[in-house]
Design an enzyme around this catalytic site. Structure first.
Site, PDB file in Angstrom:
ATOM      1  N   GLU A   1       9.637  16.553  14.340  1.00  0.00           N
ATOM      2  CA  GLU A   1       9.999  16.396  12.930  1.00  0.00           C
ATOM      3  C   GLU A   1       9.116  17.311  12.088  1.00  0.00           C
ATOM      4  OE1 GLU A   1      11.189  12.725  10.007  1.00  0.00           O
ATOM      5  OE2 GLU A   1       9.264  12.568  11.049  1.00  0.00           O
TER       6      GLU A   1
ATOM      7  N   GLU B   1       9.955   2.274  10.404  1.00  0.00           N
ATOM      8  CA  GLU B   1      10.912   3.373  10.238  1.00  0.00           C
ATOM      9  C   GLU B   1      10.090   4.649  10.343  1.00  0.00           C
ATOM     10  OE1 GLU B   1      12.316   6.346   9.091  1.00  0.00           O
ATOM     11  OE2 GLU B   1      13.199   5.681   7.190  1.00  0.00           O
TER      12      GLU B   1
ATOM     13  N   CYS C   1      13.376  11.609   5.630  1.00  0.00           N
ATOM     14  CA  CYS C   1      13.385  11.161   7.025  1.00  0.00           C
ATOM     15  C   CYS C   1      14.732  11.395   7.689  1.00  0.00           C
ATOM     16  CB  CYS C   1      12.994   9.689   7.112  1.00  0.00           C
ATOM     17  SG  CYS C   1      14.069   8.576   6.199  1.00  0.00           S
TER      18      CYS C   1
ATOM     19  N   LYS D   1       0.858  -1.194   0.000  1.00  0.00           N
ATOM     20  CA  LYS D   1       0.000   0.000   0.000  1.00  0.00           C
ATOM     21  C   LYS D   1       0.893   1.243   0.000  1.00  0.00           C
ATOM     22  CE  LYS D   1      -1.677   2.780   2.979  1.00  0.00           C
ATOM     23  NZ  LYS D   1      -1.724   4.059   2.223  1.00  0.00           N
TER      24      LYS D   1
ATOM     25  N   GLY E   1       6.841   5.808   7.870  1.00  0.00           N
ATOM     26  CA  GLY E   1       5.978   6.982   7.923  1.00  0.00           C
ATOM     27  C   GLY E   1       6.136   7.712   9.232  1.00  0.00           C
ATOM     28  N   GLY E   2       5.097   8.397   9.651  1.00  0.00           N
ATOM     29  CA  GLY E   2       5.151   9.232  10.837  1.00  0.00           C
ATOM     30  C   GLY E   2       5.018   8.452  12.129  1.00  0.00           C
TER      31      GLY E   2
END
Length: 498
Positions: free
Chosen positions: A392, A257, A291, A179, A235-236
């Site tokens: 971030e 990650e 990232c 996805k 992702g976040g």
């Protein structure tokens, strides 16, 4: 570019199909907000179909038990296809993400390298023999595929991130449901077209590789599904926590990650011109939507004011524009919503006392008004108590903090919930190695920033995630270790009396 209507953009059980409920989503170009394509938006029913197809394909064993050389050949052929379609894929990636064409070409080449690396690595898998201490028994440890793997990727590096997951997952013999981000799905769709041709040629079961498109509800359905054995998510942090909670219900394996707040440490003895140049690349590559972006610049007092002045001067000269246009150095942010989020971070930093040295606003050029642009921004006077230093931002915002001594900067660099990557700049090799050893980061560069190779592990400490991608460990994430013991000539033990 005329918008493409591609409603049959889910790939489930060997066929391209529309969403069961007819769901669709428009994909836009962040450079000018024009429509690129209309794609399917999967429902939870589509997710269930895809997972069940993957489960059936895996349990049938045709791919899981195929010779490693056969699986490797599919990866190699897919790598060749990426290079054959390099120009097409790079252009599509730039249209979808806004990054420069040069960056997109690197992404295609790096994706190719990852596929080839795992194609070579998996053919060396032989397990290991264990000394049992007995002449009548042999013991060995082998590595087998986990099963059905859900691969959920972010919007900033769509093609690269899916190959980081897809290559080791398929090399190990798993079945997958991928996805991509709903914001940038186009190169992943194209990759699956190329991949499936190679899987069909190799005789892999129809459900070996499946693709579903959609937003958070689709990702959540994958993480929760009882027939999924592993979830790999990039992702976040907030979404990563949700993935972990969902996976815990069925005790799935999880690889995460989740980004970072990465320190770029510059000692006073570093060459100023070189360190400034790399600080710009560290912070503003892909408009800071990386990232591992070096968004925290830690400068040793001494030449710091000269450094900041030169850094700001060069940041103001960065050319924004269409990623497809020659001369563009930075593209837009990915969406209006994301730009607004970055601008809120910037406003908060200024309210907390940060000093604006460059950027800090949208560009004024008429040709950039329809896109989601923000000038590369440099903020001095920052400290760890500021939200912009701790959170971030994921945009073109570079904060500058000052330090005096080695112990102080190590403490500053480690004073963050993240631990993904960072760099140390100094001519003192001993100091560089000492600092690198003390940093709680998954990757440390010395006198460099951003390079990586498929052979070396990638991942973070602390809340930057769990597990590793790339390298031999990246393959192990998608495998289970099995111990097999064989007694050569068994006889009764009479542990219990006859």
């Amino acid at each position: 570019m005329r918008p493409e209507v591609r409603t049959n953009s889910l790939f489930i059980d060997g066929s391209w199909t529309a969403a069961e409920g007819g769901g669709e989503r428009i994909v836009t170009n962040p450079y000018d907000a024009t429509e690129l394509a209309t794609v399917a938006e999967a429902s939870t029913a589509d997710v269930d179909r895809a997972v069940r197809a993957a489960r059936a394909a895996f349990d049938a064993g045709g791919w899981a038990h195929a010779p490693a050389a056969r699986r490797a050949a599919v990866l190699t052929a897919t790598a060749d296809a990426l290079q054959e379609h390099r120009a097409e894929l790079a252009r599509l990636e730039t249209l979808d993400t806004g990054k420069t064409l040069a960056e997109s070409r690197y992404d295609v080449d790096d994706s190719t390298a990852v596929l080839r690396y795992y194609a070579a690595l998996v053919t060396t898998e032989a397990g290991r023999t264990v000394d049992t201490g007995r002449a009548d028994a042999v013991s060995r440890v082998v590595h087998e595929p986990v099963g059905v793997c859900a691969l959920i990727t972010p919007w900033n590096y769509p093609l690269l991130q899916i190959t980081w997951k897809l290559a080791p997952a398929l090399a190990a013999g798993n079945a997958v449901v991928a996805k991509p981000s709903e914001v940038t799905p186009l190169t992943t769709v194209r990759l699956f077209e190329l991949l499936q041709e190679r899987l069909d040629e190799a005789g892999a079961p129809a459900g070996t590789a499946n693709l579903v498109l959609g937003g958070g509800a689709v990702g959540a359905a994958l993480a929760e599904h009882p027939l999924v054995d592993l979830v790999s998510f990039t992702g976040g942090l907030a979404t990563g926590r949700s993935v972990m909670r969902a996976a815990a219900e069925t005790v799935k394996k999880v690889a995460l990650e989740l980004g970072g707040k990465n320190p770029n440490i510059v000692f006073a003895d570093a060459d100023l011109t070189t360190a400034v140049d790399y600080a710009l690349t560290a912070a503003f590559l892909h408009s800071g939507q990386v990232c591992s972006a070096g968004s925290r610049l830690l400068l040793q007092r001494g030449q710091h004011e000269e450094f900041i002045t030169e850094l700001a001067r060069r940041a103001e000269r960065i050319r924004l524009g269409d990623g497809l246009a020659k001369g563009t150095e930075c593209g837009p942010l990915v969406s209006a919503e994301h730009r607004a989020k970055v601008e809120r971070h910037l406003a908060g930093a200024l309210a907390e006392g940060a000093v604006l040295r460059a950027g800090g606003a949208r560009p004024t050029e008429p040709e950039l008004q329809q896109g989601y642009f923000l000038r590369p921004t440099v903020l001095s006077g920052c400290h760890p108590g500021m939200a912009v230093v701790r959170e971030e931002v994921f945009g073109p915002v570079l904060t500058v903090e000052l330090f005096d001594a080695e112990d102080e900067v190590v403490a500053l660099a480690n004073d963050t919930p993240y631990g993904l990557a960072g760099a140390v700049w100094t001519k003192d090799a001993g100091r560089a190695e000492r600092v690198a050893q003390r940093l709680r980061l998954g990757t440390v560069w010395i006198n460099d920033y951003h390079p990586y190779v498929p052979q070396a592990e990638w991942g973070g400490f602390k809340q930057s995630g769990t597990g590793r991608e790339l390298g031999p460990s990246g393959l192990r994430e998608y495998q289970e270790a099995k111990h097999i013991w064989r007694t050569i000539d068994p006889a009764p033990q009479y542990w219990f009396a006859d």
